[in-house]
Scaffold this motif. Structure first.
Motif, PDB file in Angstrom:
ATOM      1  N   ASP A 131      31.341  48.085  40.105  1.00  0.00           N
ATOM      2  CA  ASP A 131      30.283  47.547  40.831  1.00  0.00           C
ATOM      3  C   ASP A 131      30.512  47.053  42.036  1.00  0.00           C
ATOM      4  O   ASP A 131      29.681  46.045  42.448  1.00  0.00           O
ATOM      5  CB  ASP A 131      29.463  46.703  39.915  1.00  0.00           C
ATOM      6  N   ASP A 132      31.489  47.067  42.773  1.00  0.00           N
ATOM      7  CA  ASP A 132      31.706  46.386  44.060  1.00  0.00           C
ATOM      8  C   ASP A 132      30.838  46.714  44.922  1.00  0.00           C
ATOM      9  O   ASP A 132      30.770  47.882  45.563  1.00  0.00           O
ATOM     10  CB  ASP A 132      33.274  46.576  44.325  1.00  0.00           C
ATOM     11  N   VAL A 133      30.171  45.833  45.528  1.00  0.00           N
ATOM     12  CA  VAL A 133      28.972  46.314  46.494  1.00  0.00           C
ATOM     13  C   VAL A 133      29.718  45.918  47.979  1.00  0.00           C
ATOM     14  O   VAL A 133      29.007  46.198  48.999  1.00  0.00           O
ATOM     15  CB  VAL A 133      27.645  45.333  46.444  1.00  0.00           C
ATOM     16  N   LEU A 134      30.737  45.128  48.027  1.00  0.00           N
ATOM     17  CA  LEU A 134      31.189  44.879  49.254  1.00  0.00           C
ATOM     18  C   LEU A 134      32.266  45.983  49.790  1.00  0.00           C
ATOM     19  O   LEU A 134      32.100  46.457  51.109  1.00  0.00           O
ATOM     20  CB  LEU A 134      32.157  43.454  49.371  1.00  0.00           C
ATOM     21  N   GLY A 160      51.871  59.492  43.577  1.00  0.00           N
ATOM     22  CA  GLY A 160      51.881  58.559  42.026  1.00  0.00           C
ATOM     23  C   GLY A 160      51.129  57.370  41.891  1.00  0.00           C
ATOM     24  O   GLY A 160      51.394  56.781  41.019  1.00  0.00           O
ATOM     25  N   ALA A 161      50.110  57.188  42.894  1.00  0.00           N
ATOM     26  CA  ALA A 161      49.612  55.802  42.824  1.00  0.00           C
ATOM     27  C   ALA A 161      48.505  55.995  41.128  1.00  0.00           C
ATOM     28  O   ALA A 161      48.091  56.893  41.067  1.00  0.00           O
ATOM     29  CB  ALA A 161      48.745  55.471  43.726  1.00  0.00           C
ATOM     30  N   ARG A 162      48.538  54.827  40.450  1.00  0.00           N
ATOM     31  CA  ARG A 162      47.548  54.746  39.582  1.00  0.00           C
ATOM     32  C   ARG A 162      46.377  54.315  40.089  1.00  0.00           C
ATOM     33  O   ARG A 162      46.093  53.423  40.858  1.00  0.00           O
ATOM     34  CB  ARG A 162      48.086  53.837  38.568  1.00  0.00           C
ATOM     35  N   LEU A 163      45.083  54.562  39.316  1.00  0.00           N
ATOM     36  CA  LEU A 163      43.850  54.018  39.917  1.00  0.00           C
ATOM     37  C   LEU A 163      43.229  53.571  38.371  1.00  0.00           C
ATOM     38  O   LEU A 163      43.162  54.054  37.512  1.00  0.00           O
ATOM     39  CB  LEU A 163      43.054  55.435  40.279  1.00  0.00           C
ATOM     40  N   GLU A 164      42.617  52.264  38.797  1.00  0.00           N
ATOM     41  CA  GLU A 164      41.790  51.821  37.584  1.00  0.00           C
ATOM     42  C   GLU A 164      40.520  51.245  38.345  1.00  0.00           C
ATOM     43  O   GLU A 164      40.529  50.522  39.017  1.00  0.00           O
ATOM     44  CB  GLU A 164      42.653  50.501  36.887  1.00  0.00           C
ATOM     45  N   ILE A 165      39.237  51.530  37.680  1.00  0.00           N
ATOM     46  CA  ILE A 165      38.243  51.173  38.039  1.00  0.00           C
ATOM     47  C   ILE A 165      37.576  50.658  36.978  1.00  0.00           C
ATOM     48  O   ILE A 165      37.206  51.347  35.934  1.00  0.00           O
ATOM     49  CB  ILE A 165      37.199  52.317  38.686  1.00  0.00           C
ATOM     50  N   LEU A 166      37.415  49.298  36.708  1.00  0.00           N
ATOM     51  CA  LEU A 166      36.906  48.506  35.624  1.00  0.00           C
ATOM     52  C   LEU A 166      35.649  48.388  35.612  1.00  0.00           C
ATOM     53  O   LEU A 166      35.111  47.734  36.559  1.00  0.00           O
ATOM     54  CB  LEU A 166      37.720  47.327  35.728  1.00  0.00           C
ATOM     55  N   PRO A 167      34.921  48.599  34.482  1.00  0.00           N
ATOM     56  CA  PRO A 167      33.424  48.597  34.689  1.00  0.00           C
ATOM     57  C   PRO A 167      33.006  47.095  34.198  1.00  0.00           C
ATOM     58  O   PRO A 167      33.930  46.252  33.749  1.00  0.00           O
ATOM     59  CB  PRO A 167      32.878  49.206  33.160  1.00  0.00           C
ATOM     60  N   GLY A 168      31.976  46.812  34.570  1.00  0.00           N
ATOM     61  CA  GLY A 168      31.337  45.275  34.471  1.00  0.00           C
ATOM     62  C   GLY A 168      31.970  44.173  35.281  1.00  0.00           C
ATOM     63  O   GLY A 168      32.281  43.197  35.093  1.00  0.00           O
ATOM     64  N   ALA A 169      32.548  45.032  36.595  1.00  0.00           N
ATOM     65  CA  ALA A 169      33.044  44.126  37.658  1.00  0.00           C
ATOM     66  C   ALA A 169      32.724  44.395  38.609  1.00  0.00           C
ATOM     67  O   ALA A 169      32.420  45.621  39.042  1.00  0.00           O
ATOM     68  CB  ALA A 169      34.580  43.899  37.400  1.00  0.00           C
ATOM     69  N   GLY A 170      32.617  43.618  39.786  1.00  0.00           N
ATOM     70  CA  GLY A 170      32.527  43.688  41.317  1.00  0.00           C
ATOM     71  C   GLY A 170      33.632  43.589  42.128  1.00  0.00           C
ATOM     72  O   GLY A 170      34.770  43.801  41.720  1.00  0.00           O
ATOM     73  N   HIS A 171      33.317  42.753  43.180  1.00  0.00           N
ATOM     74  CA  HIS A 171      34.454  42.575  43.972  1.00  0.00           C
ATOM     75  C   HIS A 171      35.525  41.680  43.590  1.00  0.00           C
ATOM     76  O   HIS A 171      36.875  41.872  43.705  1.00  0.00           O
ATOM     77  CB  HIS A 171      33.851  41.917  45.274  1.00  0.00           C
ATOM     78  N   LEU A 172      35.076  40.692  42.579  1.00  0.00           N
ATOM     79  CA  LEU A 172      36.245  39.804  42.039  1.00  0.00           C
ATOM     80  C   LEU A 172      36.641  40.147  40.787  1.00  0.00           C
ATOM     81  O   LEU A 172      36.326  39.456  39.697  1.00  0.00           O
ATOM     82  CB  LEU A 172      35.458  38.183  42.178  1.00  0.00           C
ATOM     83  N   VAL A 173      37.175  41.373  40.513  1.00  0.00           N
ATOM     84  CA  VAL A 173      37.376  42.197  39.403  1.00  0.00           C
ATOM     85  C   VAL A 173      38.419  41.256  38.633  1.00  0.00           C
ATOM     86  O   VAL A 173      38.183  41.283  37.175  1.00  0.00           O
ATOM     87  CB  VAL A 173      38.079  43.434  39.666  1.00  0.00           C
ATOM     88  N   PHE A 174      39.236  40.578  39.297  1.00  0.00           N
ATOM     89  CA  PHE A 174      40.201  39.816  38.455  1.00  0.00           C
ATOM     90  C   PHE A 174      39.766  38.517  37.788  1.00  0.00           C
ATOM     91  O   PHE A 174      40.396  38.003  36.752  1.00  0.00           O
ATOM     92  CB  PHE A 174      41.536  39.352  39.255  1.00  0.00           C
ATOM     93  N   LEU A 175      38.423  38.059  38.323  1.00  0.00           N
ATOM     94  CA  LEU A 175      37.707  36.779  37.803  1.00  0.00           C
ATOM     95  C   LEU A 175      36.842  37.367  36.755  1.00  0.00           C
ATOM     96  O   LEU A 175      36.595  36.966  35.692  1.00  0.00           O
ATOM     97  CB  LEU A 175      37.109  36.269  38.598  1.00  0.00           C
ATOM     98  N   GLU A 176      36.211  38.683  36.801  1.00  0.00           N
ATOM     99  CA  GLU A 176      35.059  39.345  35.993  1.00  0.00           C
ATOM    100  C   GLU A 176      35.749  39.840  35.010  1.00  0.00           C
ATOM    101  O   GLU A 176      35.093  39.899  33.888  1.00  0.00           O
ATOM    102  CB  GLU A 176      34.202  40.211  37.006  1.00  0.00           C
ATOM    103  N   GLN A 177      36.698  40.374  35.041  1.00  0.00           N
ATOM    104  CA  GLN A 177      37.431  41.370  33.761  1.00  0.00           C
ATOM    105  C   GLN A 177      38.939  40.818  33.723  1.00  0.00           C
ATOM    106  O   GLN A 177      39.772  41.725  33.781  1.00  0.00           O
ATOM    107  CB  GLN A 177      37.156  42.957  33.889  1.00  0.00           C
ATOM    108  N   PRO A 178      39.069  39.534  33.460  1.00  0.00           N
ATOM    109  CA  PRO A 178      40.642  39.035  33.470  1.00  0.00           C
ATOM    110  C   PRO A 178      41.467  39.768  32.552  1.00  0.00           C
ATOM    111  O   PRO A 178      42.511  40.149  32.921  1.00  0.00           O
ATOM    112  CB  PRO A 178      40.507  37.666  33.160  1.00  0.00           C
ATOM    113  N   GLU A 179      40.874  40.045  31.256  1.00  0.00           N
ATOM    114  CA  GLU A 179      41.786  40.745  30.424  1.00  0.00           C
ATOM    115  C   GLU A 179      42.364  42.090  30.935  1.00  0.00           C
ATOM    116  O   GLU A 179      43.442  42.561  30.931  1.00  0.00           O
ATOM    117  CB  GLU A 179      41.180  40.732  29.015  1.00  0.00           C
TER     118      GLU A 179
END
Ligand code: MLT
Length: 264
Positions: A210-213, A228-247
């Motif tokens: 949900d990153d709007v920026l 070979g890059a990995r891609l991770e798009i985490l649900p329930g998170a915006g621009h501060l993904v590491f604070l919103e979905q820390p685990e």
């Protein structure tokens, strides 16, 4: 901790022991925003997180600060700390700096994680808007930037008041000169897309759905362009993904770091 780089005071954290990981914060933040990943990693790794010049405890440089200049500061700090090649994590503006570092100092890189960022340059109208914001900061102070950016940092679905408050705290204290230098440097930054195909270290593009920026499509684009890059798009998170979905974020970061360790 603090050190002097070419006469400029640089604040940084250097915690834990093991293979070095470097965390570069976004705009308009400071290194303390990385506290959760730092705590998760420092049991098994050496985690270094600088304040980019003009933010946190690092003194500002005069004028526009190109992403290459920030990258040069990070490189000089790592030389001073004697780290050798590092796994580099850059969030948003820190990602622009990480891409500049990858281009300038490829031999200092063991891995690259691009967090809620993009490789492309600003479109002309976005660059013009940044320059206009820099003028407003000069005239009215840094509140202009805080009020414009704070509401866009978190996922619209998960506006947690305590997290929103913490986010604002990570934006303080802010110096006008640092903010203006970074805004002008971002407005002028070149397109890093052509360099993506040449990146040969284990790479991760990770963001909040949900990153709007910076829309998640930008991470998809970078992951397609880096071999070979990995891609991770985490649900329930915006621009501060590491604070919103820390685990989930720390798990993805650890998996990527394991792949960096496994690569000779
Ligand atoms: C950031 O979080 O660093 C900024 O949103 C980056 C930008 O404004 O392009």
């Amino acid at each position: 901790m603090k050190t002097d780089l070419e006469g400029i005071r640089i604040g940084y954290a250097d915690e834990g022991k093991g293979a070095p990981v470097v965390l570069l914060h976004g705009f308009p933040f400071r290194r303390e925003i990385w506290r959760s990943p730092m705590d998760a990693l420092k049991g098994s790794r050496r985690v270094i997180a600088p304040d980019l010049c003009g933010f946190g405890e690092s003194a500002p440089r005069p004028g526009a600060v190109p992403m290459d200049r920030f990258a040069g500061d990070v490189h000089a700090l790592l030389q001073q700390l004697g780290t050798g090649p590092v796994a580099l994590v850059g969030h948003s503006m820190g990602g622009y700096v990480a891409l500049a570092f990858a281009r300038r100092f490829p031999r200092m890189l063991r891995g690259l994680a691009l967090v809620a960022t993009r490789a492309g340059a600003d479109a002309p109208e976005a660059a013009a808007a940044r320059r206009a914001t820099a003028e407003k900061v000069r005239a009215q102070g840094v509140g202009v930037v805080v009020e414009a950016m704070a509401p866009k940092m978190l996922s619209p679905a998960s506006q947690d008041p305590a997290l929103a408050e913490r986010t604002r705290r990570f934006m303080a204290p802010l110096e006008p000169q640092g903010v203006i230098g970074a805004l002008l440097g971002m407005a002028d930054r070149p397109d890093a897309t052509p360099g993506l195909a040449g990146i040969s270290v284990p790479s991760l593009a990770i963001t909040g759905a949900d990153d709007v920026l910076i829309p998640a499509a930008e991470s998809e684009r970078m992951a397609r362009a880096i071999r070979g890059a990995r891609l991770e798009i985490l649900p329930g998170a915006g621009h501060l993904v590491f604070l919103e979905q820390p685990e989930a974020f720390n798990r993805a970061l650890n998996e990527w770091l394991d792949s960096c360790d496994a690569t000779p």
